[in-house]
Enzyme design. Structure first.
Site, PDB file in Angstrom:
ATOM      1  N   LYS B  52      36.357  66.034  79.321  1.00 60.95           N
ATOM      2  CA  LYS B  52      37.143  65.923  77.593  1.00 60.95           C
ATOM      3  C   LYS B  52      36.305  65.104  76.772  1.00 60.95           C
ATOM      4  CE  LYS B  52      41.637  66.592  78.724  1.00 60.95           C
ATOM      5  NZ  LYS B  52      42.610  67.400  78.305  1.00 60.95           N
ATOM      6  N   THR B  74      45.173  60.414  67.967  1.00 57.95           N
ATOM      7  CA  THR B  74      45.785  61.347  68.930  1.00 57.95           C
ATOM      8  C   THR B  74      46.802  60.720  69.787  1.00 57.95           C
ATOM      9  OG1 THR B  74      45.156  63.110  70.448  1.00 57.95           O
ATOM     10  CG2 THR B  74      44.337  61.028  70.960  1.00 57.95           C
ATOM     11  N   ALA B 207      53.913  72.475  88.207  1.00 56.21           N
ATOM     12  CA  ALA B 207      53.647  72.479  86.773  1.00 56.21           C
ATOM     13  C   ALA B 207      53.055  73.725  86.241  1.00 56.21           C
ATOM     14  CB  ALA B 207      52.684  71.120  86.395  1.00 56.21           C
ATOM     15  N   SER B 302      36.951  68.562  87.052  1.00 54.75           N
ATOM     16  CA  SER B 302      36.997  68.326  85.820  1.00 54.75           C
ATOM     17  C   SER B 302      36.930  66.795  85.532  1.00 54.75           C
ATOM     18  CB  SER B 302      38.507  68.678  85.340  1.00 54.75           C
ATOM     19  OG  SER B 302      39.433  68.235  86.521  1.00 54.75           O
TER      20      SER B 302
END
Lengths: 313, 313
Positions: B52, B74, B207, B302
């Protein structure tokens, strides 16, 4: 026994094709916390997850063809058991591993996974030695000691050789000390390849036979060790002790909570998995910050074999 | 919106000085288990512990001086909150992070640690948006969406660009999918720099809005997600969905126990710490072994931000 620069270079050349050249990592945040520049030699990424692979391979690769036919044997419930099993497998020879019957199932499984043959014995030193002698007698296997062996010591020293090759101007190298194979090898590497680099060890207060032995000037065996650093329970040997006495500047003892929080710091900030024994070296730096302030320090992360189902946090 | 090869190259050049070029690791044992050659792009070693950082930096670095004066804002309780706080700190600007009041203390602490200002709100989407709008109105801060933003998407794509630069002949790249920023960026990178490499996503069955959206050909928002992969709870956005629809071959859904065992495999065998969301990509490969047999596969790990006090094993 004199171990020369050439001995170490030969050792490194001998095992190089079979081991990983492990990376050296740094963390800005840990540097800030320590007030020093730390270079972590990641033996947790070594084959089978620990530096022990280096020494086991160096010993196995020097067996004669005659010896290879009969295999190798050792007694260990830790990383050396796995290392010898894997080193033997890589050379297509048999490995007989004497383990106490109460050794954790996860460790027995790992040795079997590398093709080692486990011989169980009662959980005491006498049973261990009797069983080993019997195995050696029956099979003709060559006994290799987990750390009190010059070939093993030299093999373990190659981790520090690689560290020095990449970072020539280290003020200190810190390693954990259990039986002293890694520490003696590290000190030999520094002596020959970077004489101005001082070698220091971290040791758990609950298993501080090396500290006591240096204090008294004689080998004091470890009795009833109590520490989470399960790779550091053993006593120095008559080959490792004199080398350590001659070449190591000092031993810094650390508490259990210091070991756990250094381990957690490495896990959280570097995102790598190290075993408690590895964290002892960082804990030593954090314990004596003043001594290390502003210095360049190599730290040997000895291994990464932990039971994920049984973590201290 | 057309994102060109040049856009991606400019993006990479823009953020390169501020990010880590993360290593790419392999494991013989995991390759054996998978029956394929896997190359893991280790964004768990990225600054603040996740990919990220790339997208957040790319967006922040393009703000005008006027915008920089007022800072950025944010809403996120995950890695993007930390990434934006750190990216803003590196540019010496303010970051306002709207977080639900029930967000874990460890995440709030991390955002504060990077200098972010937390504004708490009730734990529902409406409160989140109202609060964010209020913050933007009061401060003049620029709102940056965690994933539904072309600058963020391009930033996330640079991880795959580096992977392709180092391994030119990948058959597949697999990324996890949550909001779709990483997946869309990865697919763009493959399209422009390695058109024959197919991009596939792993998604938790609990999900699976991205899988459903692709099936129905329209954006299906995620309701009531249930998965340990806490980075993948969000819905695709109207910018990420069309890119994924156009460029991604398929989405492989995986069960919770498959995620946990893939995560454990990475921890035990690679000795690195990855978060559950990262393990979803490996779980996808292991789920459809036949499809991937003998192939060369890049896997985007990730991130590595986990709560060590609350592990699934």
């Amino acid at each position: 026994m004199h171990i020369s620069k050439e001995n170490l270079l030969e050792t490194h050349n001998r095992i190089k094709p079979y081991i990983h050249r492990t990376p050296i990592l740094s963390s800005n945040l840990i540097n800030e916390i320590a007030g020093a520049q730390l270079y972590f030699k990641c033996e947790n990424f070594q084959k089978m997850g620990a530096f022990k692979m280096r020494g086991a391979l160096n010993a196995v690769l020097q067996l004669s063809d005659e010896q290879k036919k009969c295999g190798v044997a050792t007694h260990s419930s830790g990383n050396f058991a796995q290392a010898l099993a894997l080193a033997a497998k890589m050379q297509n020879i048999k490995a007989y591993i004497v383990m106490p019957e109460n050794a954790p199932e996860v460790k027995k499984k790992a040795v079997k996974g590398y093709g080692g043959k486990i011989i169980e014995c009662e959980a005491n030193l006498e049973a261990r030695e009797t069983t080993l002698n019997k195995v050696v007698e029956e099979t003709g296997a060559t006994f290799l000691h987990p750390y009190n062996d010059y070939q093993v010591i030299q093999g373990q020293g190659t981790a520090a050789m690689e560290l020095i090759e990449d970072y020539a101007d280290l003020d200190f190298i810190i390693a954990p000390v259990g039986g002293g194979g890694l520490l003696a090898g590290t000190a030999l590497a520094a002596r020959h390849f970077s004489p101005k680099t001082k070698v220091i060890a971290g040791e758990p207060l609950g298993a501080d036979d090396a500290w006591q032995s240096l204090e008294k000037g004689e080998l004091i065996p470890q009795t009833n060790p109590k520490t989470i650093a399960d790779g550091l329970l053993t006593s120095l040997g008559d080959k490792t002790f004199p080398l350590i006495q001659e070449l190591v500047e000092k031993i810094i003892r650390v508490e259990e909570d210091e070991i756990v929080s250094a381990m957690r710091l490495i896990w959280e900030r570097m995102k790598i998995i190290v075993e408690p024994s590895s964290a002892v070296a960082l804990a030593a730096v954090l314990k004596e910050k003043d001594k290390f302030k502003g210095k360049k320090i190599g730290i040997i992360l000895s291994g990464g074999n932990v039971d994920l189902g049984n973590l201290p946090f």
